[in-house]
Design an enzyme around this catalytic site. Structure first.
Site, short mmCIF file in Angstrom:
data_model
loop_
_atom_site.label_atom_id
_atom_site.label_comp_id
_atom_site.label_asym_id
_atom_site.label_seq_id
_atom_site.Cartn_x
_atom_site.Cartn_y
_atom_site.Cartn_z
CB CYS A 2 13.62 -6.14 -9.67
SG CYS A 2 15.17 -5.79 -9.13
NE ARG A 27 8.69 -2.97 -9.30
CZ ARG A 27 8.49 -2.16 -8.00
NH1 ARG A 27 8.06 -0.73 -7.63
NH2 ARG A 27 9.55 -2.22 -6.70
CD1 TRP A 75 17.47 0.34 -12.71
CD2 TRP A 75 15.31 0.37 -13.00
NE1 TRP A 75 17.60 1.60 -12.92
CE2 TRP A 75 15.65 1.85 -13.35
CE3 TRP A 75 13.87 0.65 -12.52
CZ2 TRP A 75 15.42 2.85 -13.98
CZ3 TRP A 75 13.67 1.50 -13.69
CH2 TRP A 75 13.76 2.59 -14.29
CG ASN A 99 11.31 -6.06 -6.06
OD1 ASN A 99 12.84 -5.00 -5.86
ND2 ASN A 99 10.17 -4.97 -5.54
N GLY A 100 14.67 -6.00 -3.74
CA GLY A 100 15.09 -5.09 -2.38
C GLY A 100 16.14 -5.19 -2.23
CD GLU A 478 9.58 21.45 -11.79
OE1 GLU A 478 9.65 21.98 -12.64
OE2 GLU A 478 8.51 20.31 -11.56
CE LYS A 482 5.48 19.75 -12.89
NZ LYS A 482 6.78 19.42 -13.35
CD GLU A 485 4.49 20.70 -16.70
OE1 GLU A 485 4.51 20.94 -15.62
OE2 GLU A 485 4.75 20.53 -17.82
CG HIS A 501 17.00 44.45 -10.02
ND1 HIS A 501 18.18 45.25 -9.43
CD2 HIS A 501 17.71 43.52 -8.56
CE1 HIS A 501 19.24 45.19 -8.57
NE2 HIS A 501 18.75 44.01 -8.65
CE LYS A 597 5.61 11.84 -17.73
NZ LYS A 597 6.01 12.96 -17.15
C1 AGP Z 1 7.53 19.15 -17.04
O1 AGP Z 1 6.31 19.03 -15.49
C2 AGP Z 1 7.25 18.62 -18.14
N1 AGP Z 1 6.00 18.52 -18.47
C3 AGP Z 1 8.00 19.08 -19.06
O2 AGP Z 1 8.54 20.22 -18.99
C4 AGP Z 1 9.19 18.39 -19.54
O3 AGP Z 1 9.78 18.02 -18.52
C5 AGP Z 1 10.23 18.34 -21.19
O4 AGP Z 1 9.18 18.44 -21.69
C6 AGP Z 1 11.33 17.68 -20.62
O5 AGP Z 1 11.04 16.04 -20.76
P1 AGP Z 1 12.35 15.53 -20.66
O6 AGP Z 1 13.09 15.44 -19.27
O7 AGP Z 1 11.92 13.84 -21.00
O8 AGP Z 1 13.52 15.66 -21.50
#
Ligand code: AGP
Length: 602
Positions: A2, A27, A75, A99-100, A478, A482, A485, A501, A597
């Site tokens: 929070c 938060r 929260w 908070n906590g 993943e 990373k 990206e 394969h 984002k």
């Molecule tokens: C991950 O690093 C991303 N930038 C991207 O793959 C992201 O996870 C994806 O666009 C989904 O977004 P969301 O979790 O906000 O739905």
């Protein structure tokens, strides 16, 4: 999870509190509230939902002259997001924000109730204010009542208390949750992080655990276990963005380091010592559910893939995972006994949202796992479980992935517990492992330095293969995402057993293989897969607790009895690995090219 703010002084208090809470809204934003004491009168306001609702409620209120004030954005952990559960919590003549978590609140509440005290909320926080007023009946002063209250509290907290018994003073304490004090002339500010007070205060004192005291007109009185304490302030940074980075070079780096603490937030009130609690779900939520289908994109999709292993293994429920953009156009067969889960950090991803709408049209029950309350996906779903990762600014998702995966693990156990597909013994083993996760996510300087040094050897080559088996396969996906990206290098995740394969044709010394080799799961199997690659001269970077003779580079992780503990530790390694390579290549880590984002277009 929070946000707390406080102010003592002559300035208009409502604006200070609202402006400060705005900075902390990430938060927690399921409710907010404030209390102001001025001229012996208390004004207090609470509103559920976003801070804008509190703004609306207080639009006709303004404070004038000297006064004391506290505010909070919540929260929910104990009790649902309602006005009664929102802070500040009130006694007969005092208000508290917190908070906590107060671990012994039930015992304290019981003994207060036995004395006739009436509780109106389901929160642990309300106990503090009643306890204080109870102590005040016999204490010599308000401060003595406050310290006696603190003596009885167990758990982690940061708290501010104001009372009509002393209308000039804010009482404060910090024990395990963050809080700081800001100063500007005679004005004194409190907050759970420094961004809310940047631009208001010029000097700051970061309270240490175990410190408490009181603040009145222009003066802070500080105490710890040894009694009264001197302190010196430091200059408060004036750049909000810099302050938000907390000394880290990038938001992504900060968010990697934060994972240890945000995971505790994710588990708070959900992972108890011997059971799993999900207040978000009605008791019969899973009654008619025979299968789960999960739709998500990118990192969230990888988290979903991980969970499929957990749902089938622990909950004994069929689980299919689909990339949302594929699901939309495949004319899927949907049956009403399937729970439709969407996973999204932002809650605004267009493909995921559309997939959810399709499932709803087909009459499926829906659940979203999301980091942003009130987002489109949360609003569209029947129920949501929030991940509580806090705002994630780095475009490359890190702590969102960690917390999504944790929520899914919690959910798989919750189903196992509800449907009795796991024994108490297995449940206990899983809980023990979960409680170990925050520790395993702590980043050591030695590890970070090692990855920094190692990264210089991985700036070229014709590609990376991240390989793993079982839950370490989605982690490999993943890890590769990373790296792609933020470094713009080509990387792929692959199931280790699948290399022979086809992809093994690419193996040569310029092919970098990042091998996830946990000791607690299929170690011998992955070892043979890596040996096959090594025999073709691929460069091997092994991540494992077990030393591996054929590795060109070796990053040693800790041994653990549980694969998920190894999973999360290796996750941090792959995140830092990508970060350090991207930094060496001079890339914009937080805002990589071509990415956004939140992807709100198809
Ligand atoms: C991950 O690093 C991303 N930038 C991207 O793959 C992201 O996870 C994806 O666009 C989904 O977004 P969301 O979790 O906000 O739905």
């Amino acid at each position: 999870m929070c946000g707390i703010v406080g102010y003592v002084g002559f300035k208009e208090k409502k604006e200070i509190l609202l402006d400060s809470l705005q900075e902390l809204e990430y938060r927690g934003y399921d409710s907010a509230g404030m209390a102001v004491i001025q001229d012996d009168t208390i004004h207090h306001f609470k509103a559920i939902g976003k801070l804008s609702n509190l703004k609306d409620k207080t639009k006709d209120y303004q404070s004038q002259g000297f006064g004391i004030s506290i505010g909070h954005t919540r929260w929910a952990t104990h009790g649902k997001p309602t006005e009664l559960n929102a802070h500040p919590h009130l006694g007969d003549y005092s208000y508290v924000v917190h908070n906590g978590i107060i671990e012994n609140y039930q015992a304290l509440k019981k003994s207060l109730q036995a004395k006739g005290v009436k509780f109106v909320s389901q929160t642990d926080t309300e106990t503090i204010v009643h306890l204080f007023e109870d102590e005040h009946k016999t204490a010599d002063s308000v401060f003595e009542a406050f310290t006696q209250t603190l003596d009885k509290l167990k758990g982690a907290y940061a708290t501010l208390l104001i009372s009509k018994a002393d209308t000039q003073t804010i009482y404060f304490a910090k024990h395990g949750s963050p809080m700081l004090v800001g100063f500007e002339g005679d004005d004194i500010y409190f907050a759970s992080s420094d961004t809310p007070i940047i631009g208001k205060a010029t000097a700051v004192y970061y309270l240490e655990d175990g410190e408490y005291g009181y603040a009145s007109k222009g003066k802070l009185h500080l105490f710890d276990a040894h009694g009264k304490k001197d302190f010196s302030t430091q200059v408060l940074c004036t750049d909000k963005v810099l302050a938000q980075k907390d000394g880290y070079r990038f938001f992504m780096e900060k968010e990697i380091y934060e994972q240890s603490t945000v995971m505790s937030d994710t588990m708070m009130g959900r992972v108890l010592d011997h059971s799993i609690v999900l207040d978000e779900l009605d008791a019969d939520f899973f009654q008619d559910i025979k299968a789960i289908k999960i739709c998500a994109c990118g990192t969230s999709y990888h988290s979903a893939l991980t969970s499929a292993y957990l749902f089938e293994r622990l909950s004994k429920i069929r689980c299919d995972i689909e990339i949302a953009s594929e699901f939309r156009y495949k004319e899927p067969l949907l049956t009403p006994d399937t729970l439709f889960i969407t996973i999204s950090q932002s809650g605004e991803t267009a493909d995921t949202l559309e997939a959810l709408k399709m499932a709803k049209r087909a009459g499926l029950k829906s659940l979203s796992i999301c980091n942003v309350d009130n987002s489109s996906i949360v609003r569209e779903s029947d129920t949501a479980i929030l991940t509580r990762a806090g705002i994630e600014k780095g475009v490359a998702s890190t702590k969102a992935f960690a917390t999504q995966t944790m929520v899914l693990w919690i959910l798989s156990l919750y189903i196992g517990q509800t449907k009795k597909t796991i024994t108490q013994e297995i449940l206990q083993k899983e809980i023990d492992a979960m409680l170990h996760i925050p520790k395993s996510l702590q980043v050591s300087d030695v590890l970070h330095e090692k990855l920094h040094r190692l990264s210089k050897r991985y700036l070229h080559g014709h590609g990376f293969f991240f390989i793993g088996r079982d839950i370490f396969y989605p982690l490999a996906l993943e890890g590769a995402l990373k790296l792609k990206e933020i470094s713009y290098l080509h990387a792929e995740g692959y199931p280790a057993g699948e290399m022979k394969h086809g992809p093994i044709a690419l193996a040569d010394s310029e092919l970098f293989t990042i091998a996830l080799m946990p000791k607690s799961m299929h170690y011998e199997k992955i070892k043979s897969n890596v040996e096959e690659l090594s025999a073709r001269d691929a460069t091997i970077c092994a991540i494992s607790p077990e030393p591996f003779a054929l590795a060109d580079d070796f990053i040693q992780t800790k041994y653990s009895f549980h694969p998920m503990v190894e999973f999360f530790e290796m996750m941090v390694v792959t995140q830092l690995f990508a970060l350090e390579i991207a930094v060496r290549l001079g890339n914009d880590v937080d805002m990589p090219r071509n990415l956004a984002k939140s992807v709100t277009v198809e």
